[in-house]
Enzyme design. Structure first.
Site, PDB file in Angstrom:
ATOM      1  N   ARG A 299      39.435  98.236 -10.453  1.00  0.00           N
ATOM      2  CA  ARG A 299      40.334  97.689 -11.633  1.00  0.00           C
ATOM      3  C   ARG A 299      39.452  96.639 -12.187  1.00  0.00           C
ATOM      4  O   ARG A 299      38.764  96.254 -11.439  1.00  0.00           O
ATOM      5  CB  ARG A 299      41.803  97.240 -11.137  1.00  0.00           C
ATOM      6  CG  ARG A 299      42.643  98.502 -10.219  1.00  0.00           C
ATOM      7  CD  ARG A 299      43.059  97.537  -9.006  1.00  0.00           C
ATOM      8  NE  ARG A 299      43.819  98.676  -8.107  1.00  0.00           N
ATOM      9  CZ  ARG A 299      44.995  98.946  -8.294  1.00  0.00           C
ATOM     10  NH1 ARG A 299      45.584  98.350  -9.100  1.00  0.00           N
ATOM     11  NH2 ARG A 299      45.328  99.955  -7.374  1.00  0.00           N
TER      12      ARG A 299
ATOM     13  N   ASP B 262      45.203  93.715 -13.175  1.00  0.00           N
ATOM     14  CA  ASP B 262      45.063  94.738 -11.750  1.00  0.00           C
ATOM     15  C   ASP B 262      45.432  96.000 -12.134  1.00  0.00           C
ATOM     16  O   ASP B 262      45.290  96.943 -11.338  1.00  0.00           O
ATOM     17  CB  ASP B 262      45.767  94.002 -10.581  1.00  0.00           C
ATOM     18  CG  ASP B 262      47.157  93.638 -11.025  1.00  0.00           C
ATOM     19  OD1 ASP B 262      47.378  92.879 -11.820  1.00  0.00           O
ATOM     20  OD2 ASP B 262      47.967  94.387 -10.327  1.00  0.00           O
TER      21      ASP B 262
HETATM   22  P1  AMP Z   1      52.269  96.420  -9.201  1.00  0.00           P
HETATM   23  O1  AMP Z   1      53.227  95.557  -9.902  1.00  0.00           O
HETATM   24  O2  AMP Z   1      52.701  97.559  -8.722  1.00  0.00           O
HETATM   25  O3  AMP Z   1      50.954  96.059  -9.911  1.00  0.00           O
HETATM   26  O4  AMP Z   1      51.875  95.368  -7.844  1.00  0.00           O
HETATM   27  C1  AMP Z   1      51.380  94.205  -7.815  1.00  0.00           C
HETATM   28  C2  AMP Z   1      50.816  93.879  -6.628  1.00  0.00           C
HETATM   29  O5  AMP Z   1      52.067  93.680  -5.694  1.00  0.00           O
HETATM   30  C3  AMP Z   1      50.111  94.716  -5.859  1.00  0.00           C
HETATM   31  O6  AMP Z   1      49.083  94.195  -4.782  1.00  0.00           O
HETATM   32  C4  AMP Z   1      50.897  95.670  -5.041  1.00  0.00           C
HETATM   33  O7  AMP Z   1      50.272  96.095  -4.010  1.00  0.00           O
HETATM   34  C5  AMP Z   1      51.927  94.649  -4.646  1.00  0.00           C
HETATM   35  N1  AMP Z   1      53.244  95.004  -4.056  1.00  0.00           N
HETATM   36  C6  AMP Z   1      53.973  95.657  -4.738  1.00  0.00           C
HETATM   37  N2  AMP Z   1      55.021  96.056  -3.987  1.00  0.00           N
HETATM   38  C7  AMP Z   1      54.867  95.724  -3.052  1.00  0.00           C
HETATM   39  C8  AMP Z   1      55.614  95.890  -1.579  1.00  0.00           C
HETATM   40  N3  AMP Z   1      56.902  96.260  -1.583  1.00  0.00           N
HETATM   41  N4  AMP Z   1      55.079  95.467  -0.547  1.00  0.00           N
HETATM   42  C9  AMP Z   1      53.911  94.905  -0.392  1.00  0.00           C
HETATM   43  N5  AMP Z   1      53.304  94.626  -1.620  1.00  0.00           N
HETATM   44  C10 AMP Z   1      53.779  95.052  -2.845  1.00  0.00           C
HETATM   45 MG    MG Z   2      49.416  97.688  -9.722  1.00  0.00          MG
END
Ligand code: AMP
Ligand code: MG
Length: 483
Positions: A180, A249
């Site tokens: 990314r 990201d």
């Molecule tokens: P995203 O919004 O899916 O791009 O996630 C942003 C960040 O939050 C990334 O580093 C994900 O791995 C982390 N993340 C999202 N949901 C969870 C969760 N339930 N537990 C741990 N990390 C999370």
């Molecule tokens: Mg993500």
């Protein structure tokens, strides 16, 4: 496992700071919800697609997964403009699978438990958001837009707790890589040019190998990356897709759409449309997507500065030239895309006015973005009351005159429209209905819907329910990040 996949995890040859090796946790009671047999076949994954128990075991990690070199990736990112250290907080890379032609794909399990990057999160995922990612990513694929794909969803048999108790699930995602912009930001933050260069070289090998012998490789990669993103955003704008969380990201070096959290498709045309419950300022609304893409590309360019030149001013100048050219390149791509949607087979200076007048008419009249173009392809549909106004009739006259001038060819024009205007998009209310049936254990609507989404440009489809915009409930449609 290795009899099903052809794994070779080259990411683990990068410096250790880029990942953490971690075995997959077993889950209590894996149950297969959906498996993408077509995708598995297209990737030469030789899996027993009829053996639901075996599939559930594989895609939950309930097999002897020791010594498989499964790992979580480290990355950073600007989230809503703020820089944060992130990483796979709820995902593990099962492996990099090579198909028969030697093309490499990441096979990643999302929702598989905590990792060193989980921060406050539980590392888990719930059934609804994982099936939502499955549906929308497959829809985007069949709309001919670069995207990560979905191979399977399983229920783990565990509860996950959000506002309420939900069914724990794991989605297996296929991507041509998970590198990314945020991975480069993470590398740059290490302040060690060797670390940065190793990620750059790795990325060139995976996605930009044709530029390998270029004299100005860093600038050439930046240019090519910008073009990939411009192409992607132009596609999103074409089908009315709003990604909803264009953090750095969530922008891939491969140019694939990634991270289907709060995304959704626009119904009535409104350039300010946003669905995400956390996007209060509309940073990631429909009309801002090209602007944010440029902002993200600039963040990528910043990471490359020490590689571009040891003279910082010179590096900035070179990178800025690329970044500054983005709006004009995007505009050209957007105009050409809109010409295709209108079946204009050649170019004319008046086209931009014609396109913009139609869009303002659509906005003023709450016209459905997708259906307006369907109706323009099928003249008999223009009998509907929305098209009776003088405003529209005047526009139509100008448009028809323009279309018939110059190099008009009826068949060419119609073909262009049919290839660029989807008849079927995953309408929000249908997605919600399908997800709620699936949550209750009825997978028939999901499977039927996925089948329909496989042919979004099929004009012979006459499945009226799938054309309808959301039934007005008074409440605007709202989406949530897939946590
Ligand atoms: P995203 O919004 O899916 O791009 O996630 C942003 C960040 O939050 C990334 O580093 C994900 O791995 C982390 N993340 C999202 N949901 C969870 C969760 N339930 N537990 C741990 N990390 C999370
Ligand atoms: Mg993500």
């Amino acid at each position: 496992m290795n009899s099903y996949f052809n794994f070779e995890n080259t990411y683990t040859y990068l410096p250790k700071c880029f990942f953490t090796l971690q075995d997959i946790e077993e889950v209590p009671s894996p149950d297969l919800v959906i498996f993408n047999d077509k995708l598995a076949k297209s990737l030469d994954i030789n899996i027993p697609s009829n053996d639901k128990k075996e599939l559930a075991k594989i895609f939950s990690g309930n097999f002897n997964n020791k010594n498989m070199n499964t790992f979580a990736q480290a990355y950073a990112g600007h989230q809503f403009g703020h820089f944060t250290n992130l990483g796979d907080g709820r995902a593990l890379m099962l492996g990099e699978h090579l198909n028969k032609c030697g093309k490499r794909f990441d096979v990643q399990m999302k929702g598989s438990g905590v990792t060193p990057y989980s921060r406050q999160g539980d590392g888990k995922a719930a059934l609804g958001p994982m099936l939502r990612e499955y549906i929308i990513s497959e829809a985007i694929h069949y709309l001919n837009i670069p995207t990560t794909r979905s191979l399977s969803v399983i229920k783990t048999g565990e509860d996950v707790f959000r506002e309420k108790k939900l069914k724990g699930s794991i989605l297996t995602r296929i991507a041509s890589s998970h590198i990314r912009v945020g991975t480069f930001q993470y590398a740059a933050a290490q302040q060690d040019i060797k670390i940065l260069k190793s990620l750059f070289d790795y990325t060139v090998d995976r996605h930009y190998s044709e530029l390998k012998n270029s004299n100005e490789i860093f600038i050439e990669v930046l240019k090519e990356f910008s073009l990939k993103q411009i192409n992607l955003i132009t596609h999103w704008m074409r089908v009315g897709f709003i990604h909803g969380v264009m953090n750095t990201d969530n922008m891939t070096l491969s140019g694939e759409t990634i991270d289907y959290g709060p995304c959704a498709f626009m119904n009535s045309y409104d350039p300010n449309t946003k669905f995400s419950s956390i996007d209060h300022m509309g940073r990631y609304c429909y009309k801002n997507q090209p602007i944010i893409a440029q902002w993200n590309i600039a963040r990528f360019a910043e990471t490359l500065l020490p590689l571009i030149s040891s003279d910082l001013d010179e590096a900035i100048k070179k990178a800025e030239d690329v970044i500054k050219s983005i709006p004009e390149t995007y505009k050209t791509c957007w105009l050409n895309m809109m010409r295709k949607k209108l079946g204009l087979v050649d170019k004319d200076n008046e086209d931009e006015n014609i396109i913009n007048s139609l869009l303002s008419w659509m906005e003023k009249n709450n016209a459905d973005f997708t259906n307006t173009f369907i109706d323009l392809m099928n003249e008999e549909n223009l009998d509907q009351s929305i098209y009776k106004s003088n405003d529209f009739k005047n526009w139509l006259e100008i448009y028809k005159k323009r279309k018939l001038s110059k190099n008009f060819s009826k068949s060419k024009s119609l073909k262009l429209m049919q290839e660029n205007n989807p008849v079927i998009i995953p309408r929000n209310h249908i997605v919600e209905n399908v997800l709620s049936s699936a949550d209750e254990g009825d997978l028939k609507p999901l499977n039927k819907f996925l089948k329909i989404l496989e042919n979004p440009y099929d004009n012979n489809l006459k499945i009226s329910n799938y054309y309808k915009t959301d039934i007005k409930s008074g409440e605007p449609y709202m989406t949530f990040c897939g946590t």
